[in-house]
Scaffold this motif. Structure first.
Motif, mmCIF file in Angstrom:
data_model
loop_
_atom_site.group_PDB
_atom_site.id
_atom_site.type_symbol
_atom_site.label_atom_id
_atom_site.label_comp_id
_atom_site.label_asym_id
_atom_site.label_seq_id
_atom_site.Cartn_x
_atom_site.Cartn_y
_atom_site.Cartn_z
ATOM 1 N N TRP A 93 12.580 -31.724 -37.970
ATOM 2 C CA TRP A 93 11.397 -32.071 -37.186
ATOM 3 C C TRP A 93 11.779 -32.252 -35.729
ATOM 4 O O TRP A 93 12.812 -32.849 -35.416
ATOM 5 N N VAL A 94 10.939 -31.708 -34.836
ATOM 6 C CA VAL A 94 11.120 -31.851 -33.394
ATOM 7 C C VAL A 94 9.873 -32.552 -32.861
ATOM 8 O O VAL A 94 8.755 -32.224 -33.263
ATOM 9 N N TYR A 95 10.058 -33.495 -31.955
ATOM 10 C CA TYR A 95 8.954 -34.291 -31.408
ATOM 11 C C TYR A 95 8.916 -34.134 -29.900
ATOM 12 O O TYR A 95 9.957 -34.126 -29.255
ATOM 13 N N GLY A 96 7.717 -34.012 -29.331
ATOM 14 C CA GLY A 96 7.598 -33.925 -27.884
ATOM 15 C C GLY A 96 6.347 -33.203 -27.445
ATOM 16 O O GLY A 96 5.291 -33.296 -28.064
ATOM 17 N N HIS A 97 6.494 -32.442 -26.368
ATOM 18 C CA HIS A 97 5.388 -31.736 -25.737
ATOM 19 C C HIS A 97 5.249 -30.337 -26.346
ATOM 20 O O HIS A 97 6.225 -29.597 -26.433
ATOM 21 N N LEU A 98 4.041 -29.968 -26.745
ATOM 22 C CA LEU A 98 3.776 -28.671 -27.369
ATOM 23 C C LEU A 98 3.296 -27.658 -26.343
ATOM 24 O O LEU A 98 2.485 -27.982 -25.481
ATOM 25 N N PHE A 99 3.800 -26.439 -26.448
ATOM 26 C CA PHE A 99 3.220 -25.313 -25.724
ATOM 27 C C PHE A 99 3.426 -24.053 -26.546
ATOM 28 O O PHE A 99 4.300 -23.991 -27.401
ATOM 29 N N TYR A 100 2.557 -23.074 -26.317
ATOM 30 C CA TYR A 100 2.669 -21.841 -27.083
ATOM 31 C C TYR A 100 2.229 -20.650 -26.257
ATOM 32 O O TYR A 100 1.608 -20.796 -25.218
ATOM 33 N N PHE A 101 2.592 -19.467 -26.750
ATOM 34 C CA PHE A 101 2.307 -18.224 -26.058
ATOM 35 C C PHE A 101 1.287 -17.409 -26.839
ATOM 36 O O PHE A 101 1.085 -17.613 -28.034
ATOM 37 N N ASN A 102 0.671 -16.460 -26.160
ATOM 38 C CA ASN A 102 -0.354 -15.618 -26.784
ATOM 39 C C ASN A 102 0.182 -14.786 -27.946
ATOM 40 O O ASN A 102 -0.581 -14.339 -28.787
ATOM 41 N N ASP A 103 1.498 -14.588 -28.000
ATOM 42 C CA ASP A 103 2.062 -13.803 -29.105
ATOM 43 C C ASP A 103 2.246 -14.635 -30.380
ATOM 44 O O ASP A 103 2.756 -14.153 -31.380
ATOM 45 N N GLY B 117 1.820 -29.031 -16.601
ATOM 46 C CA GLY B 117 0.568 -28.291 -16.694
ATOM 47 C C GLY B 117 0.238 -27.950 -18.126
ATOM 48 O O GLY B 117 0.660 -28.618 -19.054
ATOM 49 N N GLY B 118 -0.505 -26.893 -18.301
ATOM 50 C CA GLY B 118 -1.170 -26.411 -19.486
ATOM 51 C C GLY B 118 -0.811 -26.930 -20.856
ATOM 52 O O GLY B 118 0.328 -26.930 -21.266
ATOM 53 N N TYR B 119 -1.840 -27.368 -21.543
ATOM 54 C CA TYR B 119 -1.728 -27.722 -22.952
ATOM 55 C C TYR B 119 -2.362 -26.615 -23.766
ATOM 56 O O TYR B 119 -3.296 -25.965 -23.346
ATOM 57 N N GLY B 120 -1.881 -26.432 -24.969
ATOM 58 C CA GLY B 120 -2.519 -25.522 -25.905
ATOM 59 C C GLY B 120 -2.679 -24.102 -25.412
ATOM 60 O O GLY B 120 -3.718 -23.493 -25.574
ATOM 61 N N GLY B 121 -1.652 -23.561 -24.776
ATOM 62 C CA GLY B 121 -1.692 -22.169 -24.377
ATOM 63 C C GLY B 121 -2.193 -21.924 -22.966
ATOM 64 O O GLY B 121 -2.157 -20.809 -22.471
ATOM 65 N N ALA B 122 -2.687 -22.985 -22.288
ATOM 66 C CA ALA B 122 -3.123 -22.827 -20.909
ATOM 67 C C ALA B 122 -1.897 -22.548 -20.038
ATOM 68 O O ALA B 122 -0.778 -22.883 -20.413
ATOM 69 N N PRO B 123 -2.093 -21.925 -18.885
ATOM 70 C CA PRO B 123 -0.942 -21.626 -18.028
ATOM 71 C C PRO B 123 -0.150 -22.879 -17.694
ATOM 72 O O PRO B 123 -0.698 -23.945 -17.510
ATOM 73 N N ALA B 124 1.150 -22.738 -17.660
ATOM 74 C CA ALA B 124 2.017 -23.865 -17.327
ATOM 75 C C ALA B 124 3.136 -23.374 -16.423
ATOM 76 O O ALA B 124 3.493 -22.203 -16.435
ATOM 77 N N LYS B 125 3.662 -24.265 -15.624
ATOM 78 C CA LYS B 125 4.806 -23.964 -14.775
ATOM 79 C C LYS B 125 6.027 -24.593 -15.434
ATOM 80 O O LYS B 125 5.971 -25.710 -15.919
ATOM 81 N N TYR B 126 7.128 -23.879 -15.444
ATOM 82 C CA TYR B 126 8.317 -24.371 -16.109
ATOM 83 C C TYR B 126 9.439 -24.584 -15.100
ATOM 84 O O TYR B 126 9.672 -23.741 -14.256
ATOM 85 N N VAL C 34 14.405 -27.724 -22.074
ATOM 86 C CA VAL C 34 15.028 -27.769 -23.388
ATOM 87 C C VAL C 34 13.878 -27.690 -24.371
ATOM 88 O O VAL C 34 12.987 -28.535 -24.359
ATOM 89 N N CYS C 35 13.857 -26.650 -25.191
ATOM 90 C CA CYS C 35 12.751 -26.514 -26.129
ATOM 91 C C CYS C 35 13.235 -25.836 -27.403
ATOM 92 O O CYS C 35 14.283 -25.211 -27.421
ATOM 93 N N PHE C 36 12.430 -26.009 -28.448
ATOM 94 C CA PHE C 36 12.757 -25.440 -29.741
ATOM 95 C C PHE C 36 11.537 -24.718 -30.274
ATOM 96 O O PHE C 36 10.421 -25.246 -30.224
ATOM 97 N N GLU C 37 11.757 -23.510 -30.802
ATOM 98 C CA GLU C 37 10.652 -22.801 -31.429
ATOM 99 C C GLU C 37 10.360 -23.474 -32.767
ATOM 100 O O GLU C 37 11.270 -23.832 -33.511
#
Length: 136
Positions: free
Chosen positions: A15-25, A39-48, A54-57
């Motif tokens: 299990w990974v806990y934190g901030h969620l983001f996803y891509f159109n694919d 920025g963006g939650y739930g697929g909205a544009p975000a700046k990285y 550090v993120c995990f699929e």
């Protein structure tokens, strides 16, 4: 308040806990720090800020948002958790209920009785808990 999510790491199953983001694919990621994504939650544009990212699929079907509540033992309650009330041993799933704009179970609104519930598992690792409850 920045929403907190959990999901299972696609490679390790942890299990990974934190901030969620996803891509159109269809790929979903969680950044444990939560501040690495701006920025963006739930697929909205975000700046990285890639140098700090550090993120995990994660497995998309396992995504669950924190209710912002803790059970009687101080365990954080997430969407997809299975809980029981202290006066009833019938397990119930926590889910988002659009009709009340909040988290609920089949029989109760979670926010009303949160100090009387205990997390006993989740629908991904312990589905048999709900199956047994439905048989009775």
């Amino acid at each position: 308040m920045v929403p907190r999510f959990r999901g299972r790491n696609i490679e390790t199953g942890e299990w990974v806990y934190g901030h969620l983001f996803y891509f159109n694919d269809g790929r979903h990621f969680i950044s444990p720090k939560g501040t690495d994504v701006v920025g963006g939650y739930g697929g909205a544009p975000a700046k990285y800020r890639l140098e700090n990212l550090v993120c995990f699929e994660i497995v998309p079907e396992t995504v669950g948002q924190s209710t912002g509540l803790k059970d009687l033992k101080g365990v954080e309650i997430f969407e997809g958790d299975i809980i029981v009330w202290e006066y009833s041993e019938k397990p119930q799933e926590v889910f988002w209920d659009n009709s009340i704009c909040g988290f609920s179970t089949k029989h109760y609104h979670l926010w009303r009785t949160v100090k009387k519930v205990k997390v006993i598992g989740n629908i991904y690792e312990n589905p048999e808990l709900l199956e047994q409850a439905n048989e009775n």
